[in-house]
Scaffold this motif. Structure first.
Motif, PDB file in Angstrom:
ATOM      1  N   LYS A   1      -8.379   5.470   2.193  1.00  0.00           N
ATOM      2  CA  LYS A   1      -8.763   4.058   2.264  1.00  0.00           C
ATOM      3  C   LYS A   1      -7.745   3.261   3.074  1.00  0.00           C
ATOM      4  O   LYS A   1      -8.114   2.443   3.933  1.00  0.00           O
ATOM      5  CB  LYS A   1      -8.882   3.475   0.854  1.00  0.00           C
ATOM      6  N   THR A   2      -6.465   3.494   2.816  1.00  0.00           N
ATOM      7  CA  THR A   2      -5.406   2.785   3.550  1.00  0.00           C
ATOM      8  C   THR A   2      -5.456   3.114   5.036  1.00  0.00           C
ATOM      9  O   THR A   2      -5.277   2.228   5.882  1.00  0.00           O
ATOM     10  CB  THR A   2      -4.031   3.159   2.981  1.00  0.00           C
TER      11      THR A   2
ATOM     12  N   LYS B   1      -6.736   6.845  -2.163  1.00  0.00           N
ATOM     13  CA  LYS B   1      -5.960   5.693  -1.705  1.00  0.00           C
ATOM     14  C   LYS B   1      -5.487   5.860  -0.260  1.00  0.00           C
ATOM     15  O   LYS B   1      -5.551   4.925   0.545  1.00  0.00           O
ATOM     16  CB  LYS B   1      -4.752   5.487  -2.625  1.00  0.00           C
TER      17      LYS B   1
ATOM     18  N   ALA C   1      -8.025   6.573  -7.254  1.00  0.00           N
ATOM     19  CA  ALA C   1      -6.650   6.605  -6.742  1.00  0.00           C
ATOM     20  C   ALA C   1      -6.413   7.793  -5.817  1.00  0.00           C
ATOM     21  O   ALA C   1      -5.553   7.738  -4.942  1.00  0.00           O
ATOM     22  CB  ALA C   1      -5.656   6.639  -7.903  1.00  0.00           C
TER      23      ALA C   1
END
Length: 452
Positions: free
Chosen positions: A26-27, A23, A20
């Motif tokens: 990655k986004t 995140k 997490a």
């Protein structure tokens, strides 16, 4: 038929971390590259306290997860031709170990390594520059609070049969790890210059000096289009005209600065030890025991990774929040020390040094005529200022690591997070939190250099 991605990007989180935490990275990648352009793997097997188990154990887990992902994609008809690896904090070291294993197994012979990037990674470890009794005490105690990873980060371990710390082996010019790094087309790193409570600038930036220690006395230069956040790596700082103060004020300011530099460590010794030591050390002991059990199972091949496949020659020529806060705050509390004038210790030859400095602050050399009054010198002449930064009192292992990693070549980007004091998390926008907005700027800059 929709096209399938031929490029795999691997994201590796840091100490106490989990998928997490990555995140936002990655986004950001996905916003720029659709699923038919890039496959993203956020590794899962080192989450939480599993990061206590050592860089080598984590590296073997990551290498195994990457190989399994490649096999699974191949079974589904996706042929990966390119690979990029991104590591955050401790994940950068784990990534460097993992790519060495992949290189040694011939993975890079069929898959092209493209981008390798680290964010706030302690490439030189986290030990405080070695001078002073207080620094020595922290280096001894801190190394024993994070099981194997702690020993490796403080470089007091003896890695396998090498007789050297793991981080030294990881940066050896003849190792599979440096050979693997050299295979990547692009290598870059991002290092916080301020308020990184876990990984200070010198280690994240692979530097034997810290030009940013006294920001109030310099002008920071930024990359065009990324002002206020991404520091210009070619021209990071410029002299600032010094403010002329009375002599007694200078002595007072200097003395006060020294007191406040020492205040955090003294507060720890006087307050935390009698109040919180038991809880802190009990938790560390529990995690260390659990870590040793996991390492034993891993070494025996009972943890899901066939370790015998990764036990290859390392040298080419030989074929939980409270604990985290305390560790970060204590690491950040240590003042930096510098080499003395005329020191026989050898710094890295790949970087400029300033061996003649005695004090622990940068020197602004003013080329002016001799005068008894600083006020007269500045008012009567246009002083030419020159920045001079002392060499940190690193170990010989660390100086050699700097030399070897510099010879491989990294694009180094200092980062100035100003809106939040937890820059270690803000640099990758580890969570959706107010004050972490500058992480968008860092990601934008990183993606502008990311080659698909």
């Amino acid at each position: 038929m929709a096209t399938k991605p031929d490029h795999l990007c691997v994201l590796v989180h840091g100490l106490w971390g989990n998928p997490a935490h990555l995140k936002f990275l990655k986004t950001s990648l996905r916003d720029k590259y659709a699923e038919d352009k890039l496959h993203i793997l956020v590794v899962k097997r080192n989450a939480g306290s599993f990061t206590y188990d050592g860089v080598h154990t984590g590296g073997e887990r990551v290498a195994n997860e990457v190989e399994e992902t490649l096999e699974e994609l191949a079974r589904n008809g996706t042929e990966i031709k390119k690979i990029s690896v991104i590591g955050y904090s401790l994940g950068g070291l784990i990534s460097r170990y993992a790519i060495g294993l992949l290189y040694s197994k011939g993975v890079f012979e069929r898959i092209e390594p493209v981008n390798f990037t680290t964010f706030a990674t302690p490439h030189l470890g986290v030990r405080t520059p070695l001078r002073g009794k207080i620094n020595h005490i922290w280096n001894v105690l801190g190394a024993r609070t994070l099981s194997m990873s702690g020993r490796q980060l403080f470089m007091i371990d003896n890695f396998r049969d090498t007789g050297r710390p793991l981080l030294s082996v990881l940066a050896d010019a003849d190792s599979i790890f440096v050979k693997a790094l050299a295979q990547f087309k692009h290598r870059s790193l991002y290092a916080n210059i301020l308020n990184d409570r876990t990984v200070t600038y010198y280690t994240a930036g692979i530097s034997q000096t810290d030009p940013f220690e006294r920001l109030s006395e310099i002008q920071v230069k930024y990359v065009k289009g990324y002002e206020g956040v991404i520091v210009d790596p070619e021209n990071p700082v410029a002299p600032k005209e010094p403010e002329v103060l009375p002599a007694f004020h200078k002595r007072l300011t200097s003395g006060t600065a020294t007191v406040f530099q020492r205040a955090p460590i003294m507060a720890f010794l006087l307050v935390f030890i009698p109040i919180g030591t038991t809880l802190f050390l009990v938790n560390s002991a529990i995690q260390s025991v659990r870590s040793r059990q996991r390492i034993r199972l891993h070494e025996e091949g009972k943890a899901g990774v066939k370790v015998e496949g990764y036990r290859i020659p390392l040298m080419i020529n030989t074929a939980r929040r409270e604990v985290e806060d305390m560790f970060e705050n204590m690491t950040n509390a240590q003042p930096q020390e510098y080499l003395e004038a005329g020191s026989e210790e050898l710094a890295s030859p790949t970087q400029p040094t300033s061996p003649g400095l005695h004090n622990r602050r940068m020197s602004f050399a003013k080329h002016t005529e001799n005068t008894d009054s600083d006020v007269d010198s500045i008012s009567n002449e246009k002083a030419a200022l020159q920045l001079d930064f002392p060499t940190l009192a690193l170990t010989q292992h660390q100086f050699k690591m700097i030399e070897n990693l510099d010879n491989v070549g990294f694009k180094k980007f200092p980062v100035h997070i100003q809106k939040h004091r937890h820059s270690h998390a803000a640099i990758i926008r580890r969570m959706d939190k107010k004050g972490f907005e500058e992480g968008h700027v860092v990601a934008k800059h990183w993606l502008s250099h990311f080659e698909l």
